[in-house]
Design a protein around this motif. Structure first.
Motif, PDB file in Angstrom:
ATOM      1  N   VAL A 149      10.074  -4.794 -24.115  1.00  0.00           N
ATOM      2  CA  VAL A 149      10.286  -6.202 -23.766  1.00  0.00           C
ATOM      3  C   VAL A 149      11.503  -6.721 -24.540  1.00  0.00           C
ATOM      4  CG1 VAL A 149       9.319  -8.534 -23.894  1.00  0.00           C
ATOM      5  CG2 VAL A 149       7.854  -6.591 -23.272  1.00  0.00           C
ATOM      6  N   ILE A 150      12.416  -7.391 -23.844  1.00  0.00           N
ATOM      7  CA  ILE A 150      13.615  -7.959 -24.461  1.00  0.00           C
ATOM      8  C   ILE A 150      13.542  -9.483 -24.368  1.00  0.00           C
ATOM      9  CG2 ILE A 150      16.132  -8.011 -24.500  1.00  0.00           C
ATOM     10  CD1 ILE A 150      15.079  -5.224 -24.964  1.00  0.00           C
ATOM     11  N   LEU A 151      13.564 -10.155 -25.511  1.00  0.00           N
ATOM     12  CA  LEU A 151      13.521 -11.618 -25.558  1.00  0.00           C
ATOM     13  C   LEU A 151      14.741 -12.117 -26.332  1.00  0.00           C
ATOM     14  CD1 LEU A 151       9.738 -12.051 -26.480  1.00  0.00           C
ATOM     15  CD2 LEU A 151      10.774 -12.105 -24.192  1.00  0.00           C
ATOM     16  N   ILE A 152      15.568 -12.939 -25.685  1.00  0.00           N
ATOM     17  CA  ILE A 152      16.807 -13.409 -26.292  1.00  0.00           C
ATOM     18  C   ILE A 152      16.853 -14.931 -26.240  1.00  0.00           C
ATOM     19  CG2 ILE A 152      19.326 -13.404 -26.128  1.00  0.00           C
ATOM     20  CD1 ILE A 152      19.094 -10.554 -24.987  1.00  0.00           C
ATOM     21  N   ASP A 153      16.964 -15.547 -27.407  1.00  0.00           N
ATOM     22  CA  ASP A 153      16.948 -17.008 -27.521  1.00  0.00           C
ATOM     23  C   ASP A 153      18.331 -17.531 -27.892  1.00  0.00           C
ATOM     24  OD1 ASP A 153      15.860 -19.511 -27.449  1.00  0.00           O
ATOM     25  OD2 ASP A 153      14.886 -19.400 -29.419  1.00  0.00           O
ATOM     26  N   GLU A 154      18.741 -18.646 -27.227  1.00  0.00           N
ATOM     27  CA  GLU A 154      20.016 -19.319 -27.506  1.00  0.00           C
ATOM     28  C   GLU A 154      21.203 -18.353 -27.403  1.00  0.00           C
ATOM     29  OE1 GLU A 154      19.914 -22.344 -27.497  1.00  0.00           O
ATOM     30  OE2 GLU A 154      18.031 -23.061 -28.367  1.00  0.00           O
ATOM     31  N   TYR A 155      21.251 -17.642 -26.300  1.00  0.00           N
ATOM     32  CA  TYR A 155      22.297 -16.639 -26.085  1.00  0.00           C
ATOM     33  C   TYR A 155      23.709 -17.217 -26.174  1.00  0.00           C
ATOM     34  CZ  TYR A 155      24.044 -18.286 -21.606  1.00  0.00           C
ATOM     35  OH  TYR A 155      24.661 -19.043 -20.649  1.00  0.00           O
ATOM     36  N   ASP A 156      23.831 -18.532 -25.901  1.00  0.00           N
ATOM     37  CA  ASP A 156      25.152 -19.148 -25.781  1.00  0.00           C
ATOM     38  C   ASP A 156      25.666 -19.786 -27.071  1.00  0.00           C
ATOM     39  OD1 ASP A 156      23.069 -20.941 -25.610  1.00  0.00           O
ATOM     40  OD2 ASP A 156      23.988 -22.221 -24.106  1.00  0.00           O
ATOM     41  N   PHE A 198      10.095  -6.276 -19.398  1.00  0.00           N
ATOM     42  CA  PHE A 198      10.358  -7.693 -19.140  1.00  0.00           C
ATOM     43  C   PHE A 198      11.580  -8.113 -19.945  1.00  0.00           C
ATOM     44  CE2 PHE A 198       9.511 -12.300 -19.788  1.00  0.00           C
ATOM     45  CZ  PHE A 198       9.255 -12.675 -18.476  1.00  0.00           C
ATOM     46  N   VAL A 199      12.446  -8.949 -19.334  1.00  0.00           N
ATOM     47  CA  VAL A 199      13.638  -9.478 -19.990  1.00  0.00           C
ATOM     48  C   VAL A 199      13.676 -10.983 -19.778  1.00  0.00           C
ATOM     49  CG1 VAL A 199      16.160  -9.494 -20.065  1.00  0.00           C
ATOM     50  CG2 VAL A 199      14.939  -7.334 -19.679  1.00  0.00           C
TER      51      VAL A 199
END
Length: 531
Positions: A149-156, A198-199
């Motif tokens: 599972v890949i969870l990425i927060d505030e990518y920008d 899941f991404v």
């Protein structure tokens, strides 16, 4: 009254909220739907709107921590058969990634990947960032036998933190964009994609797919999808049910009727709309703080000043009263590029305007609520009048209008115009005076609405109170009498007769040589529909 659960007004994770028995508004139905229907997702929402909590909830769910979900929809719903299997989770929070330079972005991302490998006792075989990310995913799957599972927060964050700071900072953002593009592209690779469960990627802004996610072209954007419009933020029903005892406590301790508290919450913090469906949500951060402090303040706005946005509006010489009824197609407000920053897109994505109406392909925008409108326009007022003496005097303008002390109102306005430094002047035409006037009254808390000036004579400004409405026409180097006459000839007051409110007409003339109000006049109209 029994002791109520504490409110999670800080940056609490899902795990800490559930373990410490904080209030939790149940959004697991939406989260289950996400997982059940797809695999790759992107979601953009304004800051402090629950993105990080959603990521944290997903993390706990995929780690199989069933005990934390006791009493929530996902465990109580009879038709839901969640297996509660534990999956390896790679979580990257770009709030914790250094990005002041492009080199530091790469170094910090590498450190983050290497640290997760160390925690999971995995030996990485490359020193290159992309290869390390790929190696971590493949190794986690091989070690656990479970999809990752890949969870990425505030990518920008590595992009938007450099906006409005000059050409050098913008160049850093552009280089950071290329680093992120290559980094996220790993998730689409033929060796990696089959190993993913899941991404989920979140951020405040939505850059075009070409600029960031071109290699991740199977990413489903749910930013404006009706089914997920209420996944973040509080609905009216959730406010009335989950927060009912808190409203009662607020009422008992402050001596304010519950109905008044509910209405004020709605006026200040409701109004955000994230789909074509006319469903609106409350700002969760402001609601939680209002309930916790039992006071109505601008909690969300105080957590961050949109300096880059204010600078962009000034650079584009935006006629600020038009923000009230800004119009754009979805292509204009839904995405943006670093090379072509669109104020419409930035205003919507950062939460300073929201959808008010949709007619065909044309969307009309306005401020979501009183918190955003008053605080944002106050910020814009200070930006447009830097160096002004005693800027706080505008705070009393609303009170003067409420009690109809128009002499004191105009005297205060005249004093403020006189104190604006000459060095800040732009072309002092009718639009300039109108803009400053509009900013001042709105920043004082007045419910003011302005429309773009045209040759056919639309109303310059309307200020509404509970029992009265002011209809204002501005002129430059003419007379207040001419302004009043235009209001009468154009029948500007007609739409307000049905309200039953007192109607006050105001004509205000500006002298462009004196740089100030040169004359004013008012008349009260008899409202035959007033009971």
């Amino acid at each position: 009254m029994n002791k109520l659960p504490n409110l999670p007004t800080g940056d609490s994770s899902f795990e800490s909220i559930r373990q410490n028995k904080y209030l939790y508004v149940d959004k697991t139905r939406h989260i289950y739907q996400l997982i059940d229907e797809g695999k790759y997702y992107f979601l953009s929402r304004p800051r402090r709107f629950g993105k990080s909590l959603t990521i944290s909830t997903l993390k706990c769910l995929f780690q199989g921590k069933k005990e934390l979900f006791k009493g929530l929809w996902i465990t109580d719903e009879a038709n839901v058969d969640w297996k509660w299997d534990s999956h390896p989770v790679i979580f990257i929070d770009f709030n914790e990634i250094s990005h002041d330079t492009s080199e530091n972005l790469k170094v910090s991302l590498k450190w983050h990947i290497e640290n997760q490998a160390l925690i999971n006792e995995i030996q990485l075989t490359s020193s290159l960032l992309k290869d390390q990310f790929k190696n971590l995913i493949v190794s986690l799957h091989k070690k656990t036998g479970k999809p990752v599972v890949i969870l990425i927060d505030e990518y920008d964050k590595p992009l938007i933190d450099h906006l409005g700071k000059g050409e050098g900072a913008l160049n850093i953002a552009k280089t950071n964009r290329e680093i992120l593009k290559a980094f996220f592209g790993v998730l689409k690779g033929g060796e990696v994609a089959p190993l993913l469960r899941f991404v989920f990627i979140t951020g405040v802004s939505k850059f075009s797919r070409v600029s960031i996610f071109s290699e991740l072209n199977n990413l489903k954007d749910i930013t404006m999808v009706e089914a997920y419009a209420e996944m973040l933020g509080y609905t009216q029903e959730e406010l009335q049910t989950c927060f009912a005892p808190y409203i009662t406590r607020f009422s008992e301790e402050r001596g304010i009727p519950e109905a008044d508290i509910a209405n004020t919450l709605k006026l200040h913090y409701n109004g955000y709309r994230f789909s074509d469906k006319n469903s609106k949500v409350y700002n969760p951060f402001s609601v939680l703080n209002a309930m916790d402090h039992m006071n109505f303040k601008y909690y969300w706005f105080e957590t961050g000043t949109p300096t880059f946005l204010v600078n962009l509006l000034q650079e584009n010489n935006w006629y600020l009263p038009t923000l009230e009824n800004m119009q754009a197609t979805e292509a204009l407000f839904s995405v943006y590029e670093l090379e072509r920053l669109q104020p419409e897109a930035l205003l919507f994505q950062t939460g300073y305007v929201t959808i008010k109406d949709i007619r065909g392909r044309l969307y009309t925008f306005g401020y979501p609520n009183q918190e955003v409108k008053t605080a944002f326009l106050e910020n814009l007022f200070y930006a447009h009048t830097r160096g002004i003496q005693e800027p706080s005097r505008f705070v009393m303008l609303s009170d003067y209008l409420e009690r109809e002390d128009l002499d004191l109102f105009i005297d205060t306005m005249t004093a403020i115009y006189a104190s604006i430094p000459y060095t800040l002047e732009s072309k002092r035409d009718e639009a300039y005076f109108h803009t400053i006037f509009y900013l001042m009254v709105c920043a004082s808390g007045v419910d003011a609405k302005s429309e773009v000036l045209t040759c056919v004579g639309r109303i310059d400004l309307v200020m509404e109170f509970e029992e009265k409405v002011f209809i204002i026409e501005f002129k430059c180097n003419q007379s207040a009498d001419v302004a009043i006459e235009q209001i009468r000839v154009k029948n500007y007051a007609d739409p307000y007769f049905h309200t039953g409110k007192n109607i006050i007409l105001m004509g205000i003339n500006f002298d462009t040589k004196k740089h100030n109000i040169a004359g004013w006049k008012y008349e009260k109209m008899t409202n035959t529909n007033k009971e």
